[in-house]
Design a protein around this motif. Sequence first.
Motif, PDB file in Angstrom:
ATOM      1  N   LEU A 146       0.810  -1.215   0.000  1.00 16.81           N
ATOM      2  CA  LEU A 146       0.000   0.000   0.000  1.00 16.81           C
ATOM      3  C   LEU A 146       0.847   1.272   0.000  1.00 16.81           C
ATOM      4  O   LEU A 146       0.402   2.310  -0.490  1.00 16.81           O
ATOM      5  N   VAL A 147       2.033   1.220   0.578  1.00 18.26           N
ATOM      6  CA  VAL A 147       2.897   2.407   0.624  1.00 18.26           C
ATOM      7  C   VAL A 147       3.654   2.511  -0.692  1.00 18.26           C
ATOM      8  O   VAL A 147       4.463   1.647  -1.030  1.00 18.26           O
ATOM      9  N   LYS A 148       3.379   3.574  -1.437  1.00 18.66           N
ATOM     10  CA  LYS A 148       3.919   3.740  -2.777  1.00 18.66           C
ATOM     11  C   LYS A 148       5.007   4.808  -2.814  1.00 18.66           C
ATOM     12  O   LYS A 148       4.981   5.763  -2.029  1.00 18.66           O
ATOM     13  N   ARG A 149       5.905   4.656  -3.744  1.00 21.05           N
ATOM     14  CA  ARG A 149       7.072   5.535  -3.819  1.00 21.05           C
ATOM     15  C   ARG A 149       6.709   6.996  -4.037  1.00 21.05           C
ATOM     16  O   ARG A 149       7.435   7.889  -3.599  1.00 21.05           O
ATOM     17  N   TYR A 150       5.573   7.269  -4.718  1.00 16.89           N
ATOM     18  CA  TYR A 150       5.225   8.665  -4.990  1.00 16.89           C
ATOM     19  C   TYR A 150       4.952   9.455  -3.708  1.00 16.89           C
ATOM     20  O   TYR A 150       5.035  10.681  -3.694  1.00 16.89           O
ATOM     21  N   ALA A 151       4.618   8.725  -2.620  1.00 17.77           N
ATOM     22  CA  ALA A 151       4.302   9.392  -1.361  1.00 17.77           C
ATOM     23  C   ALA A 151       5.449   9.350  -0.359  1.00 17.77           C
ATOM     24  O   ALA A 151       5.295   9.819   0.772  1.00 17.77           O
ATOM     25  N   VAL A 152       6.599   8.796  -0.759  1.00 18.69           N
ATOM     26  CA  VAL A 152       7.709   8.579   0.182  1.00 18.69           C
ATOM     27  C   VAL A 152       8.919   9.420  -0.215  1.00 18.69           C
ATOM     28  O   VAL A 152       9.349   9.411  -1.362  1.00 18.69           O
ATOM     29  N   THR A 153       9.459  10.120   0.774  1.00 20.14           N
ATOM     30  CA  THR A 153      10.612  10.993   0.558  1.00 20.14           C
ATOM     31  C   THR A 153      11.930  10.278   0.816  1.00 20.14           C
ATOM     32  O   THR A 153      12.920  10.504   0.109  1.00 20.14           O
ATOM     33  N   GLY A 154      11.958   9.419   1.853  1.00 21.66           N
ATOM     34  CA  GLY A 154      13.192   8.748   2.207  1.00 21.66           C
ATOM     35  C   GLY A 154      12.949   7.383   2.814  1.00 21.66           C
ATOM     36  O   GLY A 154      11.883   7.121   3.383  1.00 21.66           O
ATOM     37  N   VAL A 155      13.955   6.504   2.684  1.00 20.12           N
ATOM     38  CA  VAL A 155      13.880   5.129   3.192  1.00 20.12           C
ATOM     39  C   VAL A 155      15.096   4.856   4.067  1.00 20.12           C
ATOM     40  O   VAL A 155      16.227   5.152   3.677  1.00 20.12           O
ATOM     41  N   VAL A 156      14.848   4.295   5.243  1.00 21.31           N
ATOM     42  CA  VAL A 156      15.913   3.991   6.203  1.00 21.31           C
ATOM     43  C   VAL A 156      15.889   2.510   6.523  1.00 21.31           C
ATOM     44  O   VAL A 156      14.862   1.992   6.987  1.00 21.31           O
ATOM     45  N   GLU A 157      16.991   1.808   6.279  1.00 22.55           N
ATOM     46  CA  GLU A 157      17.075   0.410   6.708  1.00 22.55           C
ATOM     47  C   GLU A 157      17.446   0.394   8.182  1.00 22.55           C
ATOM     48  O   GLU A 157      18.504   0.892   8.578  1.00 22.55           O
ATOM     49  N   SER A 158      16.575  -0.188   8.991  1.00 20.65           N
ATOM     50  CA  SER A 158      16.772  -0.170  10.444  1.00 20.65           C
ATOM     51  C   SER A 158      16.290  -1.483  11.045  1.00 20.65           C
ATOM     52  O   SER A 158      15.165  -1.574  11.556  1.00 20.65           O
ATOM     53  N   PRO A 159      17.122  -2.526  11.005  1.00 18.15           N
ATOM     54  CA  PRO A 159      16.729  -3.804  11.598  1.00 18.15           C
ATOM     55  C   PRO A 159      16.395  -3.639  13.078  1.00 18.15           C
ATOM     56  O   PRO A 159      17.126  -2.975  13.816  1.00 18.15           O
TER      57      PRO A 159
END
Length: 280
Positions: free
Chosen positions: A212-225
């Motif tokens: 449901l979360v699409k790239r057009y609505a996302v500014t940044g991505v953080v990998e955080s296990p």
Amino acid sequence: MTDKTMTPEDVVARLRSGMTVGIGGWGSRRKPMALVRALLRSPVTDLTVISYGGPDVGLLAAAGRIRKLVAPFATLDSIPLEPHFRAARQAGAFELMEVDEAMFMWGLHAAANRLPFLPVRAGIGSDVMRVNPALRTVTSPYEDGETFVAMPALRMDAALVHLNRADRLGNGQYLGPDPYFDDLFCEAADSAYVSCERIVDGFRGAVPQSLLVKRYAVTGVVESPNGAHFTSCVPDHGRDEPFQKLYATTPWPEFAERFLSGPDEKSYQSAVQSWHEERK
């Protein structure tokens, strides 16, 4: 194609005091806790926080970072009322707009669709209208003439959410039983930041509902296990119940000094691991 990967510090560097910040997840489930902890290490304060409240709200309230909270509840799930939220609220530390869960959801829908409000039946005949005197009602223009609450849009400067998987472009995937409205948080905000358990190269074979979360609505991505710790992020990990109980029963200064005084997320995770080893 854009690589949107960031660090928690990169995210917080884009936040400013006085902003309205939405925090996804639900109660003590899949909260973006690594991003919240990064926020606590920053000077950012005077926030309006919009959240289905859990320990995200408790941490920020205890640290004195909240000016106003918009929420239907603040709970740790297995502990019904978030104790640090309660203490701060009883001390009058921040303003509270408490609304029904359905009203909150429609506020997110309104903001995601760039509408000023949406009509909703929830709230009619309850104390929601009394404790929120700024709320207004609207009358249906059609033959029924029904009266509704005009739930205002919950617009945000920034949203923080945590998912099981994400790619570098900003598409996110939840693998648990519920999306917790994280997609609406992202779409209702001017900027949105997704932390995740693991960054993947793609979602081949994924069920569409989980994306449901699409790239057009996302500014940044953080990998955080383990970035949702101590909340749950099933199926990757459950809630850390022993640690949550420690959080709920430890005076805030003592908890903050032991677990939140380090320079980064790694120091927090190390402190948690040390505490668990001491219990063996």
